[in-house]
Design a protein around this motif. Structure first.
Motif, PDB file in Angstrom:
ATOM      1  N   THR A  94       4.818  -0.638  -0.949  1.00 39.24           N
ATOM      2  CA  THR A  94       4.307  -1.255  -2.180  1.00 39.24           C
ATOM      3  C   THR A  94       4.825  -2.678  -2.344  1.00 39.24           C
ATOM      4  OG1 THR A  94       4.244   0.934  -3.198  1.00 39.24           O
ATOM      5  CG2 THR A  94       4.132  -0.963  -4.661  1.00 39.24           C
ATOM      6  N   SER A  95       6.112  -2.865  -2.064  1.00 38.33           N
ATOM      7  CA  SER A  95       6.677  -4.207  -2.194  1.00 38.33           C
ATOM      8  C   SER A  95       6.076  -5.170  -1.183  1.00 38.33           C
ATOM      9  CB  SER A  95       8.195  -4.145  -2.040  1.00 38.33           C
ATOM     10  OG  SER A  95       8.545  -3.623  -0.765  1.00 38.33           O
ATOM     11  N   THR A  96       5.856  -4.702   0.047  1.00 37.25           N
ATOM     12  CA  THR A  96       5.237  -5.551   1.063  1.00 37.25           C
ATOM     13  C   THR A  96       3.801  -5.896   0.692  1.00 37.25           C
ATOM     14  OG1 THR A  96       6.626  -4.520   2.756  1.00 37.25           O
ATOM     15  CG2 THR A  96       4.685  -5.718   3.521  1.00 37.25           C
ATOM     16  N   ALA A  97       3.064  -4.898   0.173  1.00 38.66           N
ATOM     17  CA  ALA A  97       1.684  -5.159  -0.235  1.00 38.66           C
ATOM     18  C   ALA A  97       1.627  -6.131  -1.394  1.00 38.66           C
ATOM     19  CB  ALA A  97       1.001  -3.841  -0.603  1.00 38.66           C
ATOM     20  N   ASP A  98       2.545  -5.990  -2.336  1.00 36.54           N
ATOM     21  CA  ASP A  98       2.553  -6.930  -3.457  1.00 36.54           C
ATOM     22  C   ASP A  98       2.937  -8.339  -3.014  1.00 36.54           C
ATOM     23  OD1 ASP A  98       1.806  -4.944  -5.187  1.00 36.54           O
ATOM     24  OD2 ASP A  98       3.867  -4.418  -5.741  1.00 36.54           O
ATOM     25  N   ALA A  99       3.797  -8.427  -1.990  1.00 36.86           N
ATOM     26  CA  ALA A  99       4.240  -9.747  -1.544  1.00 36.86           C
ATOM     27  C   ALA A  99       3.178 -10.462  -0.707  1.00 36.86           C
ATOM     28  CB  ALA A  99       5.540  -9.616  -0.747  1.00 36.86           C
ATOM     29  N   HIS A 100       2.492  -9.713   0.161  1.00 36.41           N
ATOM     30  CA  HIS A 100       1.544 -10.333   1.090  1.00 36.41           C
ATOM     31  C   HIS A 100       0.093 -10.211   0.627  1.00 36.41           C
ATOM     32  CE1 HIS A 100       4.640 -10.980   4.171  1.00 36.41           C
ATOM     33  NE2 HIS A 100       5.095  -9.777   3.853  1.00 36.41           N
ATOM     34  N   LEU A 101      -0.200  -9.300  -0.291  1.00 34.83           N
ATOM     35  CA  LEU A 101      -1.571  -9.116  -0.768  1.00 34.83           C
ATOM     36  C   LEU A 101      -1.576  -9.202  -2.290  1.00 34.83           C
ATOM     37  CD1 LEU A 101      -2.659  -6.128   1.521  1.00 34.83           C
ATOM     38  CD2 LEU A 101      -3.219  -8.550   1.828  1.00 34.83           C
ATOM     39  N   PRO A 102      -1.397 -10.362  -2.833  1.00 32.41           N
ATOM     40  CA  PRO A 102      -1.386 -10.458  -4.299  1.00 32.41           C
ATOM     41  C   PRO A 102      -2.792 -10.299  -4.866  1.00 32.41           C
ATOM     42  CG  PRO A 102      -1.222 -12.632  -3.305  1.00 32.41           C
ATOM     43  CD  PRO A 102      -1.167 -11.655  -2.168  1.00 32.41           C
ATOM     44  N   GLY A 103      -2.879  -9.622  -5.962  1.00 30.78           N
ATOM     45  CA  GLY A 103      -4.176  -9.446  -6.607  1.00 30.78           C
ATOM     46  C   GLY A 103      -4.915  -8.227  -6.079  1.00 30.78           C
ATOM     47  N   PHE A 104      -5.879  -7.824  -6.872  1.00 27.14           N
ATOM     48  CA  PHE A 104      -6.648  -6.626  -6.522  1.00 27.14           C
ATOM     49  C   PHE A 104      -7.582  -6.869  -5.338  1.00 27.14           C
ATOM     50  CE2 PHE A 104     -10.443  -3.956  -7.076  1.00 27.14           C
ATOM     51  CZ  PHE A 104      -9.856  -2.693  -7.010  1.00 27.14           C
ATOM     52  N   GLY A 105      -8.180  -8.042  -5.235  1.00 28.90           N
ATOM     53  CA  GLY A 105      -9.124  -8.323  -4.155  1.00 28.90           C
ATOM     54  C   GLY A 105      -8.482  -8.292  -2.798  1.00 28.90           C
ATOM     55  N   PHE A 106      -7.299  -8.893  -2.676  1.00 26.20           N
ATOM     56  CA  PHE A 106      -6.621  -8.866  -1.387  1.00 26.20           C
ATOM     57  C   PHE A 106      -6.192  -7.450  -1.006  1.00 26.20           C
ATOM     58  CE2 PHE A 106      -6.043 -13.341  -2.544  1.00 26.20           C
ATOM     59  CZ  PHE A 106      -6.442 -13.951  -1.354  1.00 26.20           C
ATOM     60  N   LYS A 107      -5.833  -6.653  -1.990  1.00 27.45           N
ATOM     61  CA  LYS A 107      -5.470  -5.265  -1.688  1.00 27.45           C
ATOM     62  C   LYS A 107      -6.678  -4.484  -1.177  1.00 27.45           C
ATOM     63  CE  LYS A 107      -1.499  -4.724  -4.773  1.00 27.45           C
ATOM     64  NZ  LYS A 107      -1.305  -6.148  -5.037  1.00 27.45           N
ATOM     65  N   VAL A 108      -7.851  -4.718  -1.762  1.00 27.35           N
ATOM     66  CA  VAL A 108      -9.070  -4.065  -1.266  1.00 27.35           C
ATOM     67  C   VAL A 108      -9.348  -4.479   0.173  1.00 27.35           C
ATOM     68  CG1 VAL A 108     -11.565  -3.900  -1.577  1.00 27.35           C
ATOM     69  CG2 VAL A 108     -10.052  -3.787  -3.559  1.00 27.35           C
ATOM     70  N   LEU A 109      -9.191  -5.768   0.459  1.00 31.36           N
ATOM     71  CA  LEU A 109      -9.380  -6.220   1.837  1.00 31.36           C
ATOM     72  C   LEU A 109      -8.344  -5.596   2.780  1.00 31.36           C
ATOM     73  CD1 LEU A 109     -10.169 -10.019   1.299  1.00 31.36           C
ATOM     74  CD2 LEU A 109     -11.766  -8.168   1.836  1.00 31.36           C
ATOM     75  N   GLY A 110      -7.141  -5.418   2.289  1.00 31.26           N
ATOM     76  CA  GLY A 110      -6.129  -4.760   3.110  1.00 31.26           C
ATOM     77  C   GLY A 110      -6.478  -3.320   3.425  1.00 31.26           C
ATOM     78  N   VAL A 111      -7.009  -2.592   2.427  1.00 30.79           N
ATOM     79  CA  VAL A 111      -7.426  -1.208   2.657  1.00 30.79           C
ATOM     80  C   VAL A 111      -8.581  -1.152   3.645  1.00 30.79           C
ATOM     81  CG1 VAL A 111      -8.424   0.827   1.565  1.00 30.79           C
ATOM     82  CG2 VAL A 111      -6.585  -0.416   0.428  1.00 30.79           C
ATOM     83  N   VAL A 112      -9.534  -2.063   3.510  1.00 33.51           N
ATOM     84  CA  VAL A 112     -10.654  -2.110   4.460  1.00 33.51           C
ATOM     85  C   VAL A 112     -10.163  -2.427   5.859  1.00 33.51           C
ATOM     86  CG1 VAL A 112     -12.782  -3.317   5.045  1.00 33.51           C
ATOM     87  CG2 VAL A 112     -12.309  -2.713   2.664  1.00 33.51           C
ATOM     88  N   GLY A 113      -9.216  -3.346   5.972  1.00 32.23           N
ATOM     89  CA  GLY A 113      -8.654  -3.644   7.287  1.00 32.23           C
ATOM     90  C   GLY A 113      -7.916  -2.470   7.882  1.00 32.23           C
ATOM     91  N   ALA A 114      -7.195  -1.714   7.043  1.00 35.58           N
ATOM     92  CA  ALA A 114      -6.507  -0.522   7.550  1.00 35.58           C
ATOM     93  C   ALA A 114      -7.504   0.516   8.057  1.00 35.58           C
ATOM     94  CB  ALA A 114      -5.628   0.075   6.451  1.00 35.58           C
TER      95      ALA A 114
END
Length: 282
Positions: A94-114
């Motif tokens: 969670t801390s890494t995701a918050d640090a490297h993927l700020p905001g909801f949009g970047f988190k969605v892109l991270g999930v799609v990339g995973a």
């Protein structure tokens, strides 16, 4: 004068109260036998029924009550361990995701990339293991085909028909050989000629079947087969023949003996008419 008035007022009569006055509102020193729960703030089960057996209690009730503290301790410790372990695993993520993927949009892109990475990983493994899996399936098919050719899956009737068919062919072959040898020996008027026809070739001996062929159908199987029962059950402990939740209500048929409860037109679409489909397997 003021003191005298105060003394007179202290002895004045009060008005009559018409509310209440029931028997359960009166204080008492002992608890009555009847309506025990109305006079206590303790648990709804009396101690004499909680700590000893009761005619309406199952034996497991007291066993569970005696072990409840230990069970609650174990369950609580397991839950706290799982919670702490999950927190230890998810906190860095969670801390890494918050640090490297700020905001909801970047988190969605991270999930799609995973998800894309997971698909590429599965494709990579499948491409390099598909050939081995195919060879394994071919090997299993070869074993099954060899058992089929040996007659391992033949029924009792099929085995009897096969033996009768082979016996008829052997009788026909031996009769033809005898007639040919006898005719040739009679024409040559020589017994040695008869023996030449009936000579045994050690390198081309006909196969003689064993009197007993070990087959799959010889395995003891079925609810009513006495050979499939090691220890019996009391009639009160034996389940009913039709008590199964996986088929329809009413006539459920017999799954062990493969007797379907549906008629022939519906039987072919069995998976469309049942709550849980039972595959035709032994």
């Amino acid at each position: 004068m003021a003191l005298r008035l105060t003394q007179l007022r202290s002895f004045r009569s009060t008005r009559v109260l018409r509310a209440g006055g029931a028997d359960d509102a009166k204080p008492r020193w002992t608890l009555p036998e009847g309506d025990y729960h109305k006079y206590t703030y303790q648990p709804s089960i009396p101690d004499k029924h909680f700590n000893i057996g009761h005619w309406n209690y199952a034996p497991i009730t007291l066993w569970l009550r005696a072990r409840r503290p230990a069970m609650e301790r174990v369950i609580g410790d397991v839950w706290s361990t799982l919670k702490d372990t999950g927190s230890a695993v998810t906190s860095p993520i969670t801390s890494t995701a918050d640090a490297h993927l700020p905001g909801f949009g970047f988190k969605v892109l991270g999930v799609v990339g995973a998800l894309l990475g997971y698909n590429f990983f599965v494709m990579y493994v499948t491409n390099r293991s598909e050939a081995w899996m195919f060879l394994e399936k071919l090997r299993l098919y070869a074993v099954g085909d060899a058992l089929v050719n040996k007659g391992f899956f033949m029924s009792d009737a099929e085995d009897a028909d096969t033996r009768a068919h082979d016996c008829a062919h052997d009788v026909e072959r031996l009769n033809a050989l005898w007639e040919t040898a006898l005719a040739d020996a009679t024409e040559a008027r020589s017994f040695d000629r008869l023996c030449e026809h009936l000579a045994v070739d050690e390198h081309h001996l006909p196969a003689v079947k064993q009197p007993i062929s070990w087959r799959f159908s010889m395995m003891p199987y079925g609810r009513d087969d006495p050979d499939a029962k090691t220890f019996g059950f009391a009639p009160v402990d034996t389940p009913g023949s039709g008590n199964t939740p996986l088929l329809d209500l009413g006539s459920t048929g017999d799954y062990i003996d493969r007797q379907d409860n549906k008629s022939n037109p519906i039987r072919k679409g069995r998976h469309m008419y049942t709550a849980a489909y039972l595959p035709p397997t032994k």
